[in-house]
Design a protein around this motif. Structure first.
Motif: not given
Length: 113
Positions: A68-71, A66, A80-84, A73
């Motif tokens: 938009d800053g989410r990394g 992405t 749902q992805t969880v990005v850390t 998807v």
């Protein structure tokens, strides 16, 4: 002394990356620890950059990078992805019981004035 330990870890990590033969660190579903065992393919399309991460057992995940800053998807949007952020150049992505460590440019939050 802590600097020596950090330097040794960095060197060990660099050596592991060299031996990984183009693979990324991952913990596929059912695995607790990370290993350089997943292959990654990148395809640029009009919709963006798609990553296909292939597990050693033949399973795979498609991710969309992405802007938009989410990394990233899930490319199909089903899970749902969880990005850390782990470091300025590394993220961990968790999706469907799998975890991947991917190179990335991690944006730092703007300083408040």
């Amino acid at each position: 002394m802590p600097n020596k330990i950090a330097e040794a870890r960095q060197e060990a990590h660099k050596e592991a990356v060299k031996k990984a033969d183009g693979r990324i660190e991952c913990a596929p579903p059912g695995h607790d620890g990370f290993a350089y065992s997943c292959a990654i393919d990148m395809v640029q399309s009009q919709d963006g950059l798609f990553l296909t991460v292939r597990h050693p057992d033949g399973g795979f995940r498609r991710l969309l990078v992405t802007r938009d800053g989410r990394g990233v998807v899930a490319a199909d949007g089903a899970e749902q992805t969880v990005v850390t952020a782990l470091a300025p150049d590394l993220i961990e992505v968790a999706i469907g019981g799998a975890r991947y460590r991917l190179p990335a440019t991690v944006r730092q939050p703007a300083a408040k004035k």
